[in-house]
Design a protein around this motif. Structure first.
Motif, PDB file in Angstrom:
ATOM      1  N   ILE A 191       0.786  -1.321   0.014  1.00  0.00           N
ATOM      2  CA  ILE A 191      -0.017   0.101   0.056  1.00  0.00           C
ATOM      3  C   ILE A 191       0.867   1.179  -0.133  1.00  0.00           C
ATOM      4  CG2 ILE A 191      -0.477   0.352   2.504  1.00  0.00           C
ATOM      5  CD1 ILE A 191      -3.244   0.928   1.648  1.00  0.00           C
ATOM      6  N   GLU A 192       2.109   1.108   0.735  1.00  0.00           N
ATOM      7  CA  GLU A 192       2.985   2.232   0.631  1.00  0.00           C
ATOM      8  C   GLU A 192       3.390   2.437  -0.974  1.00  0.00           C
ATOM      9  OE1 GLU A 192       6.054   1.249   3.521  1.00  0.00           O
ATOM     10  OE2 GLU A 192       4.925   2.295   5.174  1.00  0.00           O
ATOM     11  N   ALA A 193       3.584   1.609  -1.602  1.00  0.00           N
ATOM     12  CA  ALA A 193       3.999   1.504  -3.109  1.00  0.00           C
ATOM     13  C   ALA A 193       2.968   2.195  -3.874  1.00  0.00           C
ATOM     14  CB  ALA A 193       4.415   0.286  -3.714  1.00  0.00           C
ATOM     15  N   MET A 194       1.563   1.776  -3.549  1.00  0.00           N
ATOM     16  CA  MET A 194       0.538   2.248  -4.231  1.00  0.00           C
ATOM     17  C   MET A 194       0.304   3.903  -3.921  1.00  0.00           C
ATOM     18  SD  MET A 194      -2.266  -0.561  -3.384  1.00  0.00           S
ATOM     19  CE  MET A 194      -3.643   0.338  -3.939  1.00  0.00           C
ATOM     20  N   THR A 195       0.477   4.294  -2.783  1.00  0.00           N
ATOM     21  CA  THR A 195       0.098   5.683  -2.666  1.00  0.00           C
ATOM     22  C   THR A 195       0.948   6.435  -2.862  1.00  0.00           C
ATOM     23  OG1 THR A 195       0.618   5.196  -0.291  1.00  0.00           O
ATOM     24  CG2 THR A 195      -1.521   5.115  -0.620  1.00  0.00           C
ATOM     25  N   ALA A 196       2.292   5.959  -3.185  1.00  0.00           N
ATOM     26  CA  ALA A 196       3.596   6.988  -3.627  1.00  0.00           C
ATOM     27  C   ALA A 196       3.698   6.966  -5.120  1.00  0.00           C
ATOM     28  CB  ALA A 196       4.845   6.119  -2.999  1.00  0.00           C
ATOM     29  N   GLY A 197       2.753   6.193  -5.754  1.00  0.00           N
ATOM     30  CA  GLY A 197       2.900   6.060  -7.246  1.00  0.00           C
ATOM     31  C   GLY A 197       1.325   6.162  -7.744  1.00  0.00           C
ATOM     32  N   HIS A 198       0.877   5.223  -8.792  1.00  0.00           N
ATOM     33  CA  HIS A 198      -0.451   5.103  -9.402  1.00  0.00           C
ATOM     34  C   HIS A 198      -1.378   4.467  -8.858  1.00  0.00           C
ATOM     35  CE1 HIS A 198       1.769   7.053 -12.937  1.00  0.00           C
ATOM     36  NE2 HIS A 198       2.532   5.859 -12.783  1.00  0.00           N
ATOM     37  N   GLY A 199      -1.241   4.714  -7.462  1.00  0.00           N
ATOM     38  CA  GLY A 199      -2.367   3.947  -6.457  1.00  0.00           C
ATOM     39  C   GLY A 199      -3.352   5.004  -5.721  1.00  0.00           C
ATOM     40  N   LEU A 200      -4.327   4.466  -5.087  1.00  0.00           N
ATOM     41  CA  LEU A 200      -4.980   5.206  -3.962  1.00  0.00           C
ATOM     42  C   LEU A 200      -5.508   4.201  -2.842  1.00  0.00           C
ATOM     43  CD1 LEU A 200      -6.674   7.881  -3.314  1.00  0.00           C
ATOM     44  CD2 LEU A 200      -8.339   7.137  -4.855  1.00  0.00           C
ATOM     45  N   ALA A 201      -5.662   4.970  -1.677  1.00  0.00           N
ATOM     46  CA  ALA A 201      -6.249   3.979  -0.651  1.00  0.00           C
ATOM     47  C   ALA A 201      -7.369   4.818  -0.070  1.00  0.00           C
ATOM     48  CB  ALA A 201      -4.975   4.024   0.483  1.00  0.00           C
ATOM     49  N   ILE A 202      -8.513   4.211   0.247  1.00  0.00           N
ATOM     50  CA  ILE A 202      -9.529   5.120   0.743  1.00  0.00           C
ATOM     51  C   ILE A 202     -10.110   4.304   2.015  1.00  0.00           C
ATOM     52  CG2 ILE A 202     -10.123   5.827  -1.734  1.00  0.00           C
ATOM     53  CD1 ILE A 202     -12.406   3.626  -1.673  1.00  0.00           C
ATOM     54  N   SER A 203     -10.851   4.957   2.734  1.00  0.00           N
ATOM     55  CA  SER A 203     -11.431   4.304   3.803  1.00  0.00           C
ATOM     56  C   SER A 203     -12.551   5.326   4.369  1.00  0.00           C
ATOM     57  CB  SER A 203     -10.620   3.987   5.040  1.00  0.00           C
ATOM     58  OG  SER A 203     -11.138   3.649   6.170  1.00  0.00           O
ATOM     59  N   GLU A 204     -13.404   4.914   5.007  1.00  0.00           N
ATOM     60  CA  GLU A 204     -14.725   5.542   5.496  1.00  0.00           C
ATOM     61  C   GLU A 204     -14.471   5.571   7.141  1.00  0.00           C
ATOM     62  OE1 GLU A 204     -18.828   3.944   5.617  1.00  0.00           O
ATOM     63  OE2 GLU A 204     -18.134   2.427   4.423  1.00  0.00           O
ATOM     64  N   MET A 205     -13.475   4.989   7.742  1.00  0.00           N
ATOM     65  CA  MET A 205     -13.407   4.686   9.087  1.00  0.00           C
ATOM     66  C   MET A 205     -12.298   5.843   9.560  1.00  0.00           C
ATOM     67  SD  MET A 205     -15.482   2.248   9.353  1.00  0.00           S
ATOM     68  CE  MET A 205     -15.349   1.744  11.032  1.00  0.00           C
ATOM     69  N   PRO A 206     -12.448   5.989  10.883  1.00  0.00           N
ATOM     70  CA  PRO A 206     -11.532   7.004  11.668  1.00  0.00           C
ATOM     71  C   PRO A 206     -10.340   6.636  11.449  1.00  0.00           C
ATOM     72  CG  PRO A 206     -13.294   6.370  12.916  1.00  0.00           C
ATOM     73  CD  PRO A 206     -13.410   5.398  11.850  1.00  0.00           C
ATOM     74  N   PHE A 207      -9.306   7.598  11.620  1.00  0.00           N
ATOM     75  CA  PHE A 207      -7.948   7.381  11.698  1.00  0.00           C
ATOM     76  C   PHE A 207      -7.583   6.429  13.061  1.00  0.00           C
ATOM     77  CE2 PHE A 207      -7.528  10.087   8.136  1.00  0.00           C
ATOM     78  CZ  PHE A 207      -6.151   9.721   7.642  1.00  0.00           C
ATOM     79  N   GLY A 208      -6.659   5.679  13.074  1.00  0.00           N
ATOM     80  CA  GLY A 208      -6.536   5.055  14.264  1.00  0.00           C
ATOM     81  C   GLY A 208      -7.285   3.554  14.590  1.00  0.00           C
ATOM     82  N   TRP A 209      -8.367   3.504  13.481  1.00  0.00           N
ATOM     83  CA  TRP A 209      -9.364   2.408  13.854  1.00  0.00           C
ATOM     84  C   TRP A 209      -8.982   1.239  13.314  1.00  0.00           C
ATOM     85  CZ3 TRP A 209     -14.158   2.537  15.909  1.00  0.00           C
ATOM     86  CH2 TRP A 209     -14.949   1.551  15.821  1.00  0.00           C
ATOM     87  N   GLU A 210      -8.456   0.325  14.323  1.00  0.00           N
ATOM     88  CA  GLU A 210      -8.171  -1.263  13.888  1.00  0.00           C
ATOM     89  C   GLU A 210      -9.503  -2.289  13.334  1.00  0.00           C
ATOM     90  OE1 GLU A 210      -5.391  -2.542  13.808  1.00  0.00           O
ATOM     91  OE2 GLU A 210      -4.061  -0.964  15.237  1.00  0.00           O
ATOM     92  N   PRO A 211      -9.131  -2.617  12.274  1.00  0.00           N
ATOM     93  CA  PRO A 211     -10.345  -3.346  11.438  1.00  0.00           C
ATOM     94  C   PRO A 211     -10.644  -4.355  12.419  1.00  0.00           C
ATOM     95  CG  PRO A 211      -8.369  -4.002  10.320  1.00  0.00           C
ATOM     96  CD  PRO A 211      -7.908  -2.673  11.277  1.00  0.00           C
TER      97      PRO A 211
END
Length: 382
Positions: free
Chosen positions: A194-214
């Motif tokens: 996911i670090e490689a994704m968000t640093a390049g041609h990728g996107l991470a999305i979430s509707e949950m709060p920061f710090g929320w453990e799934p």
């Protein structure tokens, strides 16, 4: 009115509005549908926040109602900034067009990475965590070829099929929908991905709060995001009772195309996909099956006008109070079996706006369950 780089119009939220929206969606028992109904009834998130405790009390809550505070919302915005992420509201131009169309779309999405991917046509690719070598290879082929055809590949960052799909579409564009906060990716072995994704041609999305453990119950919400953001979903290996089948059900409910890859009847990892084919899923033996089926949909204009908060409640013409007799009538019309809201309106003889407000009270009190297709029932704890 503003536009994104693709020319889609919408209304950008001010920082004050974004804080109010965050407070509202993070308050007790406020899900996406309750959020929408609150805005419809009270005009702005700020007005709705003031009304929450009283609405919950009228709905019969048995505990003190907690409204998210200004400082909590500000801290979450600061956390997003520290992690290089932003919050995008449902009426803003950068919000995913297809996701905006579903019932109960998240009012706010946290996003990190290439934000332009959110507005491009997407294919969901999901499947078994315990994928076979051939299943992972086929998922990668689908992701690679549909990516080259112009589609963003959306998946859930899980082991197996999801991982193969993300890796194969790193160069063409891929979106990871997370079950926890953006700063809590799962599983841990895919943090590098996911670090490689968000640093390049990728996107991470979430509707949950920061710090929320799934947690286990958060993954179906993640699956709903995958189905909602995509024009179609391809299932590559899925056992009975697989989470991928939940994604397929959401996709069917949202009117999306469901693609299934046939597999050996002797392989338990293919039982779910073979069942989908019996139920009418599109037989998929190569990427061309998907590309041909999606072509007419991707040519449609999916953008919808951005919905902004009305300025005053007086503009809405909706009720602001409820009577005990009406509340009792709606309660009597409800039971453990899901029912359409229109049936409650007909059964009680109340105005639709009145019924929606009464249901909202029950929802905020934790006494209402909402189901696919807009159905409602009394909460199972009742």
């Amino acid at each position: 009115m503003s536009k994104d780089s693709a020319g889609r119009s919408g209304v950008a939220l001010t920082e004050r509005q974004k804080i109010s929206w965050l407070r509202l969606i993070r308050s007790d028992n406020v899900g996406p549908i309750a959020f929408r109904d609150l805005i419809n009834h009270f005009g702005t998130a700020e007005n709705a926040l003031d009304a929450l405790p009283e609405l919950s009390r009228r709905g019969g809550t048995r505990q003190a109602y907690s409204v998210a505070t200004q400082s909590e919302a500000e801290r979450e915005l600061e956390a997003a900034q520290r992690h290089g992420a932003v919050f995008v509201g449902i009426g803003e131009p950068g919000y995913p067009s297809a996701l905006r169309q579903i019932d109960g779309a998240p009012p706010l999405l946290a996003m990190k990475g290439n934000l332009q991917l959110a507005t491009r046509p997407s294919l969901g690719v999901v499947g078994s965590r315990n994928a076979s070598a051939s299943g992972a290879k086929f998922a990668a082929m689908i992701a690679r070829d549909t990516g080259r055809a112009g589609y963003v590949v959306t998946s859930g960052l899980a082991r197996g099929i999801d991982t193969a799909a993300h890796r194969a579409s790193l160069e063409t564009g891929t979106i990871a929908a997370l079950a926890g906060g953006l700063d809590r990716p799962y599983p841990p072995e895919n943090i590098g991905l996911i670090e490689a994704m968000t640093a390049g041609h990728g996107l991470a999305i979430s509707e949950m709060p920061f710090g929320w453990e799934p947690r286990a119950r958060d993954f179906p919400r993640r699956n709903r995001l995958i189905a909602g953001i995509s024009l179609g979903v391809a299932i590559v290996e899925a056992a009975h009772r697989s989470g991928s089948l939940i994604t397929a059900r959401y996709a069917a409910d949202f009117g999306r195309l469901v693609f299934a890859v046939p597999g050996s009847p002797l392989d338990p990892r293919c039982h779910g996909t073979n069942d989908l084919l019996k139920q009418g899923a599109i037989v998929t033996t190569g990427p061309h099956d998907i590309i041909e089926a999606l072509a007419p949909l991707s040519q449609l204009e999916l953008g919808l006008p951005g919905a902004r908060e009305p300025e005053t409640q007086a503009q809405l013409g909706v009720p602001t109070s409820t009577k005990d007799s009406d509340r009792a009538a709606v309660g009597a019309a409800l039971g453990p079996t899901p029912v359409e809201i229109d049936d409650i309106v007909r059964h009680t003889g109340l105005a639709p706006a009145q019924v929606y407000l009464l249901l909202l009270e029950l929802d905020l009190a934790g006494r209402l369950d909402r189901h696919a297709g807009g159905l409602v029932s009394l909460a199972t704890s009742e």
